[in-house]
Design an enzyme around this catalytic site. Structure first.
Site, PDB file in Angstrom:
ATOM      1  N   HIS A 256      79.216   1.613 -19.588  1.00 18.54           N
ATOM      2  CA  HIS A 256      80.313   0.823 -19.027  1.00 18.54           C
ATOM      3  C   HIS A 256      79.776  -0.530 -18.597  1.00 18.54           C
ATOM      4  O   HIS A 256      78.630  -0.634 -18.160  1.00 18.54           O
ATOM      5  CB  HIS A 256      80.927   1.543 -17.814  1.00 18.54           C
ATOM      6  N   GLU A 314      86.722   7.461 -21.070  1.00 17.49           N
ATOM      7  CA  GLU A 314      87.254   7.862 -22.374  1.00 17.49           C
ATOM      8  C   GLU A 314      86.819   9.260 -22.781  1.00 17.49           C
ATOM      9  O   GLU A 314      87.485   9.914 -23.584  1.00 17.49           O
ATOM     10  CB  GLU A 314      86.822   6.866 -23.459  1.00 17.49           C
TER      11      GLU A 314
HETATM   12  N1  COA Z   1      75.554   4.477 -26.721  1.00 16.36           N
HETATM   13  C1  COA Z   1      74.329   4.008 -27.061  1.00 16.36           C
HETATM   14  N2  COA Z   1      73.820   2.860 -26.597  1.00 16.36           N
HETATM   15  C2  COA Z   1      74.569   2.143 -25.766  1.00 16.36           C
HETATM   16  C3  COA Z   1      75.855   2.584 -25.365  1.00 16.36           C
HETATM   17  C4  COA Z   1      76.341   3.794 -25.872  1.00 16.36           C
HETATM   18  N3  COA Z   1      77.530   4.259 -25.549  1.00 16.36           N
HETATM   19  N4  COA Z   1      76.385   1.676 -24.520  1.00 16.36           N
HETATM   20  C5  COA Z   1      75.481   0.704 -24.395  1.00 16.36           C
HETATM   21  N5  COA Z   1      74.389   0.990 -25.141  1.00 16.36           N
HETATM   22  C6  COA Z   1      73.177   0.189 -25.286  1.00 16.36           C
HETATM   23  C7  COA Z   1      73.490  -1.054 -26.107  1.00 16.36           C
HETATM   24  O1  COA Z   1      73.294  -0.832 -27.482  1.00 16.36           O
HETATM   25  C8  COA Z   1      72.506  -2.053 -25.549  1.00 16.36           C
HETATM   26  O2  COA Z   1      71.288  -1.864 -26.174  1.00 16.36           O
HETATM   27  P1  COA Z   1      70.389  -3.123 -26.642  1.00 16.36           P
HETATM   28  O3  COA Z   1      70.081  -3.845 -25.372  1.00 16.36           O
HETATM   29  O4  COA Z   1      69.224  -2.493 -27.299  1.00 16.36           O
HETATM   30  O5  COA Z   1      71.274  -3.930 -27.562  1.00 16.36           O
HETATM   31  C9  COA Z   1      72.366  -1.629 -24.082  1.00 16.36           C
HETATM   32  O6  COA Z   1      72.782  -0.264 -24.006  1.00 16.36           O
HETATM   33  C10 COA Z   1      73.210  -2.453 -23.154  1.00 16.36           C
HETATM   34  O7  COA Z   1      74.531  -2.438 -23.622  1.00 16.36           O
HETATM   35  P2  COA Z   1      75.537  -3.657 -23.487  1.00 16.36           P
HETATM   36  O8  COA Z   1      76.023  -4.008 -24.852  1.00 16.36           O
HETATM   37  O9  COA Z   1      74.961  -4.734 -22.649  1.00 16.36           O
HETATM   38  O10 COA Z   1      76.671  -2.964 -22.673  1.00 16.36           O
HETATM   39  P3  COA Z   1      78.094  -3.595 -22.397  1.00 16.36           P
HETATM   40  O11 COA Z   1      78.213  -3.778 -20.930  1.00 16.36           O
HETATM   41  O12 COA Z   1      78.417  -4.758 -23.246  1.00 16.36           O
HETATM   42  O13 COA Z   1      78.951  -2.410 -22.961  1.00 16.36           O
HETATM   43  C11 COA Z   1      80.434  -0.745 -23.409  1.00 16.36           C
HETATM   44  C12 COA Z   1      79.788  -1.597 -22.312  1.00 16.36           C
HETATM   45  C13 COA Z   1      81.469   0.183 -22.797  1.00 16.36           C
HETATM   46  C14 COA Z   1      81.137  -1.674 -24.408  1.00 16.36           C
HETATM   47  C15 COA Z   1      79.335   0.073 -24.127  1.00 16.36           C
HETATM   48  O14 COA Z   1      78.686   0.908 -23.207  1.00 16.36           O
HETATM   49  C16 COA Z   1      79.872   0.872 -25.308  1.00 16.36           C
HETATM   50  O15 COA Z   1      79.994   0.337 -26.408  1.00 16.36           O
HETATM   51  N6  COA Z   1      80.207   2.180 -25.088  1.00 16.36           N
HETATM   52  C17 COA Z   1      80.763   2.986 -26.155  1.00 16.36           C
HETATM   53  C18 COA Z   1      82.250   2.674 -26.324  1.00 16.36           C
HETATM   54  C19 COA Z   1      83.096   3.239 -25.206  1.00 16.36           C
HETATM   55  O16 COA Z   1      82.907   4.358 -24.755  1.00 16.36           O
HETATM   56  N7  COA Z   1      84.052   2.416 -24.770  1.00 16.36           N
HETATM   57  C20 COA Z   1      84.954   2.766 -23.704  1.00 16.36           C
HETATM   58  C21 COA Z   1      84.648   1.966 -22.479  1.00 16.36           C
HETATM   59  S1  COA Z   1      85.553   2.528 -21.076  1.00 16.36           S
END
Ligand code: COA
Length: 377
Positions: A256, A314
Site C-alpha cells: 500500500h 483488496e
Molecule cells: N508484490 C510484490 N512487490 C511489491 C508489491 C506487491 N504487491 N507492492 C510493492 N512491491 C515492491 C515494488 O515492486 C517495489 O519494488 P522495487 O523498489 O524493486 O521496484 C517496492 O515494493 C516498492 O513499491 P512501490 O512501487 O514504491 O509501492 P507503491 O507505493 O507505488 O505501491 C501499490 C503501492 C498498492 C500500488 C503496490 O503495493 C501494488 O502494486 N500492490 C499490488 C496491487 C494492489 O493490491 N492494489 C490495491 C491497492 S489497495
C-alpha cells in the site's frame, strides 16, 4: 517547494484539508467521519455512512428515514442510460467502462444543476447502472429498483432478482462502509481536481470511475480471486508466491502507498468474510485464503526486506464479495458503488472551500529547437 523538487506520484504531499477520513499508515488506524472504521463498518447502514459524510454527524431516526426515501426515489435510470448500458453489454465492454459511460449519461434528462442533488442522484443510481449492465450481459431483462429495500439490499436485488438474506445484506453493508472513503486516494483526488475547476459532480464521478479502474487502485480484487482459486486448486501457496515474485510480478492484494502495517480494512473484511464462510460457505476455500495470506506476507518480507508489504483491503474484498455472490467481473464496480459516497462528499467539501488544483511539473525536455519544414525532415 521549489520548482526543482519533484514528488513523484505526489507522495507525502498534503494538498487539502478534509474532515471525511484520516489514515495513520504507521499504526494502521482509519477514521471515517470521526469513527474508527471497525465501528462504522459493522454498525452503520450505507445510508447512515453517506449522511455522516455529508453532514458530519449521524442522522436521527426521522432524518434517516427521510434520507433513505430520498435516495431510494432516485434509483431509477432513464431509457437513454439503459441504451448505453445495453450497447456496452452487447459489445462485452468491461463493467468499469460501462459504469463510466452510464455515469456520464446519468445527467441526461434531469434538468437539475444542483451539486447536492447531483451527489444524491449519482450515489443512488450507481447500483442500478451496474446491475442493468450486468443483467444485459447475462441475457436478462434489467429490474426496476425496489424503494422498500435498503441501499445494499436493493443492489443485490437488482443484480440477482432475489431478495437477499440478512447475512448477505450485512456483509455487503460492512464492505460498502469500510471502503466508502479513504483520504486522497487516486480516484478521490481525480474527482476533487475536476470539481476544483468548478465543473460538476457528475463529471467528477466519471473521472473517479476512470481512475478507480486501474489495477494499482481498484482493479486488484478480481485478480486476487483468480490467484486464490489457483492456489486452492494447487494446494501450494508457497510455490505460487515464489513463482510470481521470480517472474517480477506484484502480488495483488498486498502492499500500500500509505500503510506500512496491515490495512485495517483487511481486518474488518476478513472477520466479515469468516462469518460468511463459516455460516454455510466454502469453509475449506476460506482456510486457503487465510493460509495464503500468512505465506504471502512472509515471502514478501524476504523478497523486500526494506519495504513492509502487508495485506491490503483488496485481498479480503475478493473473498467477501465472492462469498456474498457478487460476480467477479463486478468487484471493481462494486468498489465504485461504495466509494461514490466518499467521492461525492469530497466534491461537496472541495466546492465549499474551493481552490483550483494546479501543480507544476519540472521540464526535462529539449529547448531551443529549430523548426525544420516537413519536406526537409
Ligand atoms: N508484490 C510484490 N512487490 C511489491 C508489491 C506487491 N504487491 N507492492 C510493492 N512491491 C515492491 C515494488 O515492486 C517495489 O519494488 P522495487 O523498489 O524493486 O521496484 C517496492 O515494493 C516498492 O513499491 P512501490 O512501487 O514504491 O509501492 P507503491 O507505493 O507505488 O505501491 C501499490 C503501492 C498498492 C500500488 C503496490 O503495493 C501494488 O502494486 N500492490 C499490488 C496491487 C494492489 O493490491 N492494489 C490495491 C491497492 S489497495
Amino acid at each position: 517547494m521549489s520548482d526543482q523538487e519533484v514528488s513523484r506520484g505526489l507522495e507525502g504531499v498534503t494538498v487539502a484539508e478534509t474532515r471525511l477520513s484520516r489514515i495513520d499508515g504507521e499504526t494502521g488506524e482509519l477514521t471515517i467521519g470521526g469513527f474508527p472504521v471497525e465501528e462504522l463498518a459493522t454498525n452503520a447502514t450505507y445510508e447512515e455512512s453517506v449522511f455522516l459524510l455529508f453532514e458530519d454527524r449521524l442522522p436521527t431516526a426521522g432524518e434517516l428515514d427521510e434520507f433513505r426515501a430520498d435516495l431510494a426515489g432516485r434509483r431509477s435510470i432513464g431509457d437513454e442510460v439503459r441504451d448505453v448500458l445495453r450497447r456496452a453489454a452487447d459489445e462485452e465492454r468491461p463493467a468499469m467502462d460501462a459504469l463510466r459511460m452510464g455515469a456520464a449519461a446519468a445527467s441526461l434528462g434531469t434538468g437539475a444543476d444542483d451539486s447536492g442533488e447531483d451527489a444524491r442522484r449519482v450515489i443512488a443510481a450507481f447500483p442500478t447502472i451496474v446491475a442493468t449492465y450486468w443483467r444485459y450481459r447475462e441475457g436478462e431483462d434489467p429490474l426496476e429498483p425496489r424503494e422498500d429495500l435498503r441501499h445494499a439490499a436493493n443492489y443485490l436485488y437488482v443484480l440477482t432478482g432475489e431478495e437477499p438474506d440478512d447475512a448477505a445484506v450485512r456483509g455487503l453493508e460492512t464492505y460498502l462502509n469500510a471502503v466508502i472513503d479513504h483520504g486522497l486516494n487516486a480516484s478521490t483526488f481525480a474527482g476533487r481536481v475536476v470539481v476544483s475547476t468548478e465543473s460538476d459532480l457528475v463529471s467528477a464521478a466519471t473521472a473517479s470511475v476512470g481512475a478507480l479502474k486501474g489495477p494499482l487502485h481498484g482493479g486488484a480484487p478480481g485478480p486476487v480471486l483468480d490467484m486464490l482459486r489457483a492456489v486452492h486448486e494447487s494446494g501450494d501457496p508457497e510455490g505460487y508466491v515464489r513463482d510470481a515474485l521470480d517472474r517480477g510480478e506484484r502480488l495483488m492484494g498486498f502492499g500500500h502507498r500509505v500503510y506500512r502495517v496491515r490495512d485495517p480494512r483487511a481486518a474488518v473484511l476478513s472477520s466479515a468474510a469468516e462469518r460468511f464462510y463459516e455460516a454455510g460457505g466454502d469453509a475449506e476455500f476460506f482456510e486457503t485464503v487465510r493460509a495464503f495470506e500468512d505465506v504471502a506476507v512472509g515471502l514478501l518480507a524476504e523478497h523486500k526486506p526494506d519495504r513492509r508489504l502487508e495485506t491490503n483491503v483488496e485481498f479480503y474484498t475478493a473473498a467477501l464479495l465472492a462469498g456474498i455472490g457478487v460476480p467477479q467481473e463486478l468487484f471493481t464496480t462494486t468498489f465504485a458503488v461504495a466509494r461514490v459516497g466518499g467521492w461525492m462528499a469530497h466534491g461537496l467539501e472541495q466546492l465549499a472551500d474551493n481552490r483550483l488544483v494546479r501543480p507544476r511539473a519540472r521540464y526535462v525536455g529539449d529547448t531551443g529547437r529549430e523548426w525544420t519544414p516537413v519536406e526537409d525532415r
